[in-house]
Structures are given as structure tokens and as C-alpha cells.
Design an enzyme around this catalytic site. Structure first.
Site, PDB file in Angstrom:
ATOM      1  N   GLU A  64     -59.273  75.551   6.826  1.00  0.00           N
ATOM      2  CA  GLU A  64     -59.755  75.620   8.099  1.00  0.00           C
ATOM      3  C   GLU A  64     -60.929  74.664   8.451  1.00  0.00           C
ATOM      4  OE1 GLU A  64     -62.012  79.515   8.140  1.00  0.00           O
ATOM      5  OE2 GLU A  64     -62.184  79.376  10.489  1.00  0.00           O
ATOM      6  N   LYS A 121     -55.610  76.456   9.468  1.00  0.00           N
ATOM      7  CA  LYS A 121     -56.429  77.394  10.405  1.00  0.00           C
ATOM      8  C   LYS A 121     -57.328  76.712  11.224  1.00  0.00           C
ATOM      9  CE  LYS A 121     -59.356  81.404  10.354  1.00  0.00           C
ATOM     10  NZ  LYS A 121     -59.767  82.812   9.836  1.00  0.00           N
ATOM     11  N   SER A 165     -60.601  82.415  16.001  1.00  0.00           N
ATOM     12  CA  SER A 165     -61.064  82.505  17.526  1.00  0.00           C
ATOM     13  C   SER A 165     -62.278  82.082  18.041  1.00  0.00           C
ATOM     14  CB  SER A 165     -60.957  84.189  17.717  1.00  0.00           C
ATOM     15  OG  SER A 165     -62.038  84.982  16.798  1.00  0.00           O
TER      16      SER A 165
HETATM   17  P1  13P Z   1     -63.490  83.971  14.221  1.00  0.00           P
HETATM   18  O1  13P Z   1     -62.300  84.276  14.626  1.00  0.00           O
HETATM   19  O2  13P Z   1     -64.584  84.901  14.526  1.00  0.00           O
HETATM   20  O3  13P Z   1     -63.745  82.821  14.305  1.00  0.00           O
HETATM   21  O4  13P Z   1     -63.515  83.933  12.407  1.00  0.00           O
HETATM   22  C1  13P Z   1     -62.439  83.215  11.919  1.00  0.00           C
HETATM   23  C2  13P Z   1     -63.069  82.765  10.684  1.00  0.00           C
HETATM   24  O5  13P Z   1     -62.330  83.454   9.833  1.00  0.00           O
HETATM   25  C3  13P Z   1     -63.966  82.049  10.589  1.00  0.00           C
HETATM   26  O6  13P Z   1     -64.053  81.497   9.395  1.00  0.00           O
END
Ligand code: 13P
Length: 340
Positions: free
Chosen positions: A177, A219, A261
Site C-alpha cells: 500500500e 493497494k 478510500s
Molecule cells: P481508508 O479506506 O480509510 O483510506 O483506509 C484504508 C487503509 O487501509 C489505510 O491504511
């Protein structure tokens, strides 16, 4: 490393257009979400909230996996089941956040580097024994007139790749991510350029560390204008810019892309994900689904407010958002769904 087992798990995590739920907020983040709603900032409130989520009837209809915080992995539902077991029994694979959070990058304020590689090999083995099938590590990239720096992107990409390689060694599928943040005045085009650069560097680092692309998920952020940008953007523009960026940078060997998100409104996140799948369905080499936290949980949290009597209504709200995002992952979301 059993490559085939990693590939099978990675594919299973994005099978059937279902998504992942990020429910791995650290204790301070969890409390930041609880505070404005007057919810007690206690271990029991965090446990009760996570129990609400994992016991939502029908969770497995829309989710393949849920990402837990370390504390939650050690907690139980009131009927005595470990949270990970409750998820597995609902048909949802338990995952675990393994990064240690983002801290200041030396010499490059205000940029951040994510910590947590020290001792990670041992922690991953322990998590695998506790039933975790996949893991998450979040890097944050700030956009500014002169940001991000090369140093920040390189350091975070290297850490993501080291983490991913260690996960695969332990038989755990890494969810990688790199989040380009929404904060700032930047345009959609600038976010596209930064996201494209970041993803190129991340995939080069993953290659350098020998990460098996078929056994991981990406991600990313959607490509969005900054929160303080004054130029309005349409859903179609976001969908087009995001998919163009991913097609240029994400190898077809990766089985799935699951978006964060990032603070988008819940309905808008569904609309944008839907537009990507609707407009590009036949051209996408990977599944395009969701791994939202706020855009799935926030409406449910606002209904719950820490009250036992609100649990059922909150679970319905949670399931509703999951249903909408499952439809969006197929390109079949419609605003009319919001009224169902
Ligand atoms: P959000 O969808 O609230 O951005 O969180 C996703 C997430 O896993 C952040 O590390």
C-alpha cells in the site's frame, strides 16, 4: 516459500469481485474516529466495535478478507471465539497490519517513512500461526509543490519491497500500500504524475527484492485532485486517470488491485470504483476491487455510537456499503442501490 499457495491465496482474495475490509486502525486512529461520536476510548469499546463488524451476518457475501490490528487478533467475541476465527467462519480470510506506522523521514520534513522491518520475520511467523493469511503495510507520500522527494519515494518503496519479500517467505500474501495522500491543493493531473512515479519505483523495488508478483496485491490510492484543489473533477475523469496510471505501471501478473478510500465520501468512492470497472472492464488485466476502511465503516460507526441497541442498524449500514462496493467492483453499481 510455497509459491503456489501464495498465488492461490492472492487469487482467492480477489475472487468473485469481492473486496477486503480494512479494520486495522491503530489505537490512536481508532480513538480519533470514536472521539467525535462520544464513544468511549477504551479497549472494551474497541473490542465491541470489532465484534460488531466480524459478526455482521452476510459479511462473506461481499468480502474475501479483513485486515486486523494486532490487538484485535488477540481479542475474542463475547461468545469466546477469537476474532480471526469468527471471520474465518463467516468465509472471510483474516489478515494483519504489520507496519509500525509512519514517522518523520530524517532530513526531509514533513515527509514520512514507514517503520516496522526490525523483527518482522519473527512477527510474521507468529501471525501465520495465529491464522493470518495476508498482511498490509502502508507507506504515505505527501504531495506538495516540491514533494515528494526522490529520497522519500525510494525509502518507502524499499521498505514496502523488504516487507513483501518477508511476507512471502512466511507464506503470507503481502498487500502493498503506497498511499499518495489527498491533502493539498494539487490537481488531478499532478496526482496522476506522482502516483505513476511512485508505482514505477515500487514495482522496481519489488522486482529487486525478488517478490513474486502473482502472490501479492496492490493497494493504491485512486488518482484524485487534492482536497484543497479548486478545479472540480468528474467521476469519469477520476476513473480514466486512475486506470491509465495503473495500466502504465502495474504488471499484468499481479492478480488484483484493491483501493484504499483515503477520506473520500462513501458514495463517491463506490461511484468512482464502479466507473473504472464499467468503462474499462474488458481491458483490465487485474481485478479492480476495494480495501476501504472509512468509506465502508464510517456510516456504521456513526449509527453505532457505542450503544448496544444500535448494533443491528450499524451492521445493516456496514453490509449496505459492502454490497454497493461489491456491485461497483463488477461495474454494476447504481445510485438506486443506495435506496435499497
Ligand atoms: P481508508 O479506506 O480509510 O483510506 O483506509 C484504508 C487503509 O487501509 C489505510 O491504511
Amino acid at each position: 516459500m510455497n509459491a503456489q499457495a501464495l498465488i492461490d491465496t492472492a487469487q482467492a482474495l480477489v475472487a468473485g469481485h469481492k473486496g477486503l475490509l480494512a479494520m486495522d486502525e491503530s489505537t490512536p486512529t481508532c480513538h480519533r474516529r470514536f472521539a467525535p461520536l462520544g464513544i468511549a476510548q477504551t479497549e472494551e469499546a474497541r473490542r465491541a466495535y470489532r465484534e460488531l463488524i466480524v459478526t455482521t451476518p452476510g459479511l462473506g457475501d461481499y468480502l474475501n478478507g479483513a485486515i486486523l490490528f494486532d490487538e484485535t487478533l488477540h481479542q475474542k467475541t463475547r461468545d469466546g471465539r477469537p476474532m480471526a476465527q469468527a471471520l474465518s467462519e463467516a468465509g472471510v480470510m483474516p489478515g494483519i497490519k504489520v507496519d509500525g506506522g509512519a514517522t518523520g523521514l530524517a532530513g526531509y520534513p514533513p515527509e514520512k517513512i514507514t517503520e516496522g522491518l526490525d523483527g518482522l520475520r519473527g512477527r510474521l511467523q507468529a501471525y501465520a500461526q495465529m491464522g493470518a493469511r495476508f498482511a498490509k503495510w502502508r507507506a504515505v507520500i505527501t504531495v506538495g509543490p516540491h514533494l515528494p522527494s526522490h529520497a522519500c519515494v525510494q525509502a518507502n518503496a524499499h521498505a514496502l519491497a523488504r516487507y513483501a519479500a518477508l511476507c512471502q517467505e512466511a507464506g503470507i500474501v503481502p498487500v502493498v500500500e503506497p498511499e499518495v495522500l489527498m491533502e493539498g491543493e494539487h490537481t488531478l493531473q499532478r496526482c496522476a504524475a506522482v502516483t505513476e512515479d511512485v508505482l514505477r519505483v515500487v514495482f522496481q523495488a519489488l522486482h529487486d527484492q525478488g517478490v513474486l508478483l502473482e502472490g501479492m496485491l496492490l493497494k493504491p490510492n485512486m488518482v484524485l485532485a487534492g482536497l484543497d484543489c479548486t478545479t472540480p473533477t468528474t467521476v469519469a475523469e477520476v476513473a480514466d486517470a486512475t486506470v491509465r496510471c495503473l495500466l502504465r505501471t502495474v504488471p499484468a501478473a499481479v492478480p488484483g488491485v484493491v483501493f484504499l478510500s483515503g477520506g473520500q465520501a462513501a458514495q463517491l468512492a463506490s461511484e468512482r470504483l464502479n466507473a473504472m470497472n464499467l468503462r474499462f472492464k474488458s481491458r483490465l488485466p487485474w481485478a479492480l476491487a476495494f480495501s476501504f476502511s472509512r468509506a465502508v465503516q464510517q456510516p456504521a460507526l456513526e449509527i453505532w455510537q457505542g450503544q448496544e441497541t444500535n448494533v443491528k442498524a450499524a451492521q445493516q449500514a456496514l453490509l449496505h456499503r459492502l454490497k454497493c462496493n461489491h456491485a461497483a467492483s463488477r461495474g454494476e453499481y447504481d445510485a438506486a442501490l443506495e435506496k435499497s
